[in-house]
Enzyme design. Structure first.
Site, PDB file in Angstrom:
ATOM      1  N   THR A 183      53.458 104.241  34.432  1.00 33.40           N
ATOM      2  CA  THR A 183      52.687 105.755  34.715  1.00 33.40           C
ATOM      3  C   THR A 183      51.348 106.375  34.329  1.00 33.40           C
ATOM      4  O   THR A 183      51.640 106.008  32.561  1.00 33.40           O
ATOM      5  CB  THR A 183      53.621 106.397  34.961  1.00 33.40           C
ATOM      6  OG1 THR A 183      54.404 106.353  36.529  1.00 33.40           O
ATOM      7  CG2 THR A 183      53.360 108.133  35.832  1.00 33.40           C
TER       8      THR A 183
ATOM      9  N   ASN B  29      40.361  99.798  39.477  1.00 32.17           N
ATOM     10  CA  ASN B  29      40.952  98.788  39.822  1.00 32.17           C
ATOM     11  C   ASN B  29      40.569  98.035  41.433  1.00 32.17           C
ATOM     12  O   ASN B  29      39.832  98.772  41.927  1.00 32.17           O
ATOM     13  CB  ASN B  29      42.704  99.346  39.714  1.00 32.17           C
ATOM     14  CG  ASN B  29      43.342 100.298  40.984  1.00 32.17           C
ATOM     15  OD1 ASN B  29      42.098 100.509  41.986  1.00 32.17           O
ATOM     16  ND2 ASN B  29      44.127 100.817  40.296  1.00 32.17           N
TER      17      ASN B  29
ATOM     18  N   ALA C  89      43.947 116.561  34.009  1.00 29.81           N
ATOM     19  CA  ALA C  89      45.172 116.867  32.627  1.00 29.81           C
ATOM     20  C   ALA C  89      45.714 115.842  32.081  1.00 29.81           C
ATOM     21  O   ALA C  89      45.712 115.509  30.884  1.00 29.81           O
ATOM     22  CB  ALA C  89      46.369 117.532  33.913  1.00 29.81           C
ATOM     23  N   ASN C  90      45.505 114.718  32.410  1.00 29.50           N
ATOM     24  CA  ASN C  90      46.287 113.567  31.791  1.00 29.50           C
ATOM     25  C   ASN C  90      45.027 112.493  31.029  1.00 29.50           C
ATOM     26  O   ASN C  90      46.052 112.473  29.756  1.00 29.50           O
ATOM     27  CB  ASN C  90      46.816 112.391  33.138  1.00 29.50           C
ATOM     28  CG  ASN C  90      48.451 112.481  33.727  1.00 29.50           C
ATOM     29  OD1 ASN C  90      49.234 113.631  32.814  1.00 29.50           O
ATOM     30  ND2 ASN C  90      48.168 111.796  34.167  1.00 29.50           N
TER      31      ASN C  90
ATOM     32  N   GLY D 269      48.755 115.376  36.416  1.00 26.24           N
ATOM     33  CA  GLY D 269      47.206 115.476  37.397  1.00 26.24           C
ATOM     34  C   GLY D 269      46.289 114.399  36.764  1.00 26.24           C
ATOM     35  O   GLY D 269      46.787 114.212  35.153  1.00 26.24           O
ATOM     36  N   LYS D 270      45.096 113.591  37.488  1.00 25.19           N
ATOM     37  CA  LYS D 270      44.868 112.757  36.672  1.00 25.19           C
ATOM     38  C   LYS D 270      43.896 113.361  35.661  1.00 25.19           C
ATOM     39  O   LYS D 270      43.628 112.817  34.452  1.00 25.19           O
ATOM     40  CB  LYS D 270      43.393 111.837  37.676  1.00 25.19           C
ATOM     41  CG  LYS D 270      45.015 110.849  38.125  1.00 25.19           C
ATOM     42  CD  LYS D 270      43.846 109.906  39.356  1.00 25.19           C
ATOM     43  CE  LYS D 270      44.576 109.026  39.766  1.00 25.19           C
ATOM     44  NZ  LYS D 270      45.465 108.191  38.668  1.00 25.19           N
TER      45      LYS D 270
ATOM     46  N   THR E  71      39.664  97.154  36.197  1.00 24.41           N
ATOM     47  CA  THR E  71      41.002  97.220  35.345  1.00 24.41           C
ATOM     48  C   THR E  71      42.151  96.606  35.814  1.00 24.41           C
ATOM     49  O   THR E  71      42.425  96.236  37.145  1.00 24.41           O
ATOM     50  CB  THR E  71      41.600  98.582  35.318  1.00 24.41           C
ATOM     51  OG1 THR E  71      42.142  99.318  36.616  1.00 24.41           O
ATOM     52  CG2 THR E  71      41.000  99.921  34.427  1.00 24.41           C
TER      53      THR E  71
ATOM     54  N   ASP F 123      44.863 106.407  33.400  1.00 25.78           N
ATOM     55  CA  ASP F 123      44.431 106.920  33.001  1.00 25.78           C
ATOM     56  C   ASP F 123      43.873 107.621  31.276  1.00 25.78           C
ATOM     57  O   ASP F 123      42.861 108.182  31.283  1.00 25.78           O
ATOM     58  CB  ASP F 123      44.660 108.702  33.278  1.00 25.78           C
ATOM     59  CG  ASP F 123      45.674 108.697  34.471  1.00 25.78           C
ATOM     60  OD1 ASP F 123      44.210 108.897  35.569  1.00 25.78           O
ATOM     61  OD2 ASP F 123      46.819 109.566  35.213  1.00 25.78           O
TER      62      ASP F 123
HETATM   63  P1  ADP Z   1      45.681 101.998  37.320  1.00 24.78           P
HETATM   64  O1  ADP Z   1      46.547 102.103  37.143  1.00 24.78           O
HETATM   65  O2  ADP Z   1      44.500 102.379  37.819  1.00 24.78           O
HETATM   66  O3  ADP Z   1      45.788 100.893  38.291  1.00 24.78           O
HETATM   67  P2  ADP Z   1      45.744  99.673  35.457  1.00 24.78           P
HETATM   68  O4  ADP Z   1      47.404  98.711  36.526  1.00 24.78           O
HETATM   69  O5  ADP Z   1      44.837  97.989  35.873  1.00 24.78           O
HETATM   70  O6  ADP Z   1      45.452 100.873  36.211  1.00 24.78           O
HETATM   71  O7  ADP Z   1      46.346  99.461  34.242  1.00 24.78           O
HETATM   72  C1  ADP Z   1      44.853 100.318  33.394  1.00 24.78           C
HETATM   73  C2  ADP Z   1      44.696  99.587  31.745  1.00 24.78           C
HETATM   74  O8  ADP Z   1      46.315  99.712  31.634  1.00 24.78           O
HETATM   75  C3  ADP Z   1      44.597  98.197  32.362  1.00 24.78           C
HETATM   76  O9  ADP Z   1      43.247  97.593  32.299  1.00 24.78           O
HETATM   77  C4  ADP Z   1      45.154  97.205  31.038  1.00 24.78           C
HETATM   78  O10 ADP Z   1      44.427  97.525  29.554  1.00 24.78           O
HETATM   79  C5  ADP Z   1      46.680  98.537  30.540  1.00 24.78           C
HETATM   80  N1  ADP Z   1      47.644  97.755  31.154  1.00 24.78           N
HETATM   81  C6  ADP Z   1      48.710  98.216  32.376  1.00 24.78           C
HETATM   82  N2  ADP Z   1      49.737  97.707  32.953  1.00 24.78           N
HETATM   83  C7  ADP Z   1      49.711  97.040  31.528  1.00 24.78           C
HETATM   84  C8  ADP Z   1      50.868  96.148  30.765  1.00 24.78           C
HETATM   85  N3  ADP Z   1      51.672  95.324  31.779  1.00 24.78           N
HETATM   86  N4  ADP Z   1      50.819  95.150  30.053  1.00 24.78           N
HETATM   87  C9  ADP Z   1      49.612  95.511  28.885  1.00 24.78           C
HETATM   88  N5  ADP Z   1      48.467  96.256  29.895  1.00 24.78           N
HETATM   89  C10 ADP Z   1      48.567  96.964  30.551  1.00 24.78           C
END
Ligand code: ADP
Length: 298
Positions: free
Chosen positions: A245, A184, A44-45, A41-42, A217, A249
């Site tokens: 995953t 995102n 809790a995470n 859950g977002k 993000t 969060d």
């Molecule tokens: P969400 O999970 O909400 O879609 P993101 O995938 O953009 O969000 O990930 C959130 C943050 O985690 C990113 O802004 C980045 O800082 C980090 N992150 C996610 N995936 C990667 C990756 N493959 N390598 C490095 N950092 C990552």
């Protein structure tokens, strides 16, 4: 004087995960692996992620009076989260029923359960927690009217951070309280109802809706931060991603904590991208959140 660096208002779910060779079609039964149950859950995470970094953290959430609720309370407490605001009862604990096939594709059914019963009245009754917190962070796995009540109950000087996930169009009252709104690209598209070519264009379109600041993000690319004084790209750290995953969060929790300590948005985001990157190097959600030492060592 604040007792908490961060108050998270949000969801707590038990994630029930079964591996399958093939996800079932309508009317079909398939056999799967042993059941794995993980706290998730977002809300809790985010609370666990912040506490693991060292933030003094409280969670306002609702779980059922059942085994899943006790699992969630235990995972919060062992991470160091103050669970005084976790309400118990009214409906079963929220669950996500997840089947995962060998390619990693999944099918998920969410039963919000007690999360749907976290009410505006519960927010008003937690006035003491709001007064004691530097930053309040929320997501949208609880009723939108509850999130609206959160922004009405912010103490003077308390900062509000929102990750609108799962995304829905947001009322102006909520948007104008966000500092920042953390999205995102998918969430940005739903909130705006339009598409844009670059992160800068997404950010300026979102700023026009009223938030004081916006963070987009960008996965492995890091994040873009934007406010009235302009926008800055914060590049990510290069890592071997194993499981994304919980990255969003962990990123949002880290950002909210550092903003509360007085850092400016680019500086807080530079820390948060390292926390997000560390998170994707490990399996799972709450199990993958780093400490501050692990984040700095990356
Ligand atoms: P969400 O999970 O909400 O879609 P993101 O995938 O953009 O969000 O990930 C959130 C943050 O985690 C990113 O802004 C980045 O800082 C980090 N992150 C996610 N995936 C990667 C990756 N493959 N390598 C490095 N950092 C990552």
């Amino acid at each position: 004087m604040h007792d908490y660096d961060l108050l998270v208002v949000g969801s707590a779910n038990a994630d029930l995960v079964i591996g399958v060779d093939r996800r079932p079609e309508a009317g079909e039964t398939v056999l799967g692996s042993d059941l794995a149950v993980h706290p998730g859950g977002k809300g809790a995470n985010q609370a666990v992620a912040a506490a693991r970094l060292g933030a003094r953290t409280a969670l306002l959430a609702r779980v059922g009076d059942d085994g899943h609720g006790r699992l969630l309370l235990e995972s919060q407490r062992s991470a160091g989260v103050d669970t005084i605001g976790v309400l118990v009862g009214g409906a079963p604990t929220g669950v996500a029923l997840i089947t995962v096939d060998p390619s990693g594709d999944n099918s998920i059914v969410v039963s919000p359960g007690a999360n749907a019963r976290l009410t505006p009245g519960d927010v008003r009754a937690a006035a003491g927690l709001f007064a004691a917190s530097r930053v309040v962070s929320a997501q949208l796995e609880i009723p939108l009217e509850t999130v609206a009540e959160v922004v009405r109950n912010l103490a003077p000087g308390t900062r509000f951070v929102l990750n609108p996930s799962p995304p829905v169009p947001l009322p102006a009252e909520i948007l104008s309280a966000c500092d920042p709104l953390v999205v995102n690209e998918h969430e940005a598209r739903v909130i705006l109802g339009t598409t844009h070519d670059s992160a800068e264009e997404w950010a300026s379109a979102l700023l026009a809706l009223g938030p004081r600041s916006v963070v987009i993000t960008l996965g492995a690319e890091g994040a873009l931060v934007a406010s009235g004084s302009g926008s800055v790209t914060v590049p990510s750290v290069k890592v071997a991603a194993i499981d994304t995953t919980g990255a969003g969060d962990a990123f949002t929790a880290a950002l909210a904590w550092r903003l509360g300590l007085g850092e400016d948005l680019p500086t807080a985001a530079a820390f948060a991208v390292r926390v997000g990157a560390a998170t994707v190097t490990k399996e799972g959600a709450q199990t993958s959140f780093p400490t501050t030492e692990e984040t700095r060592a990356l």
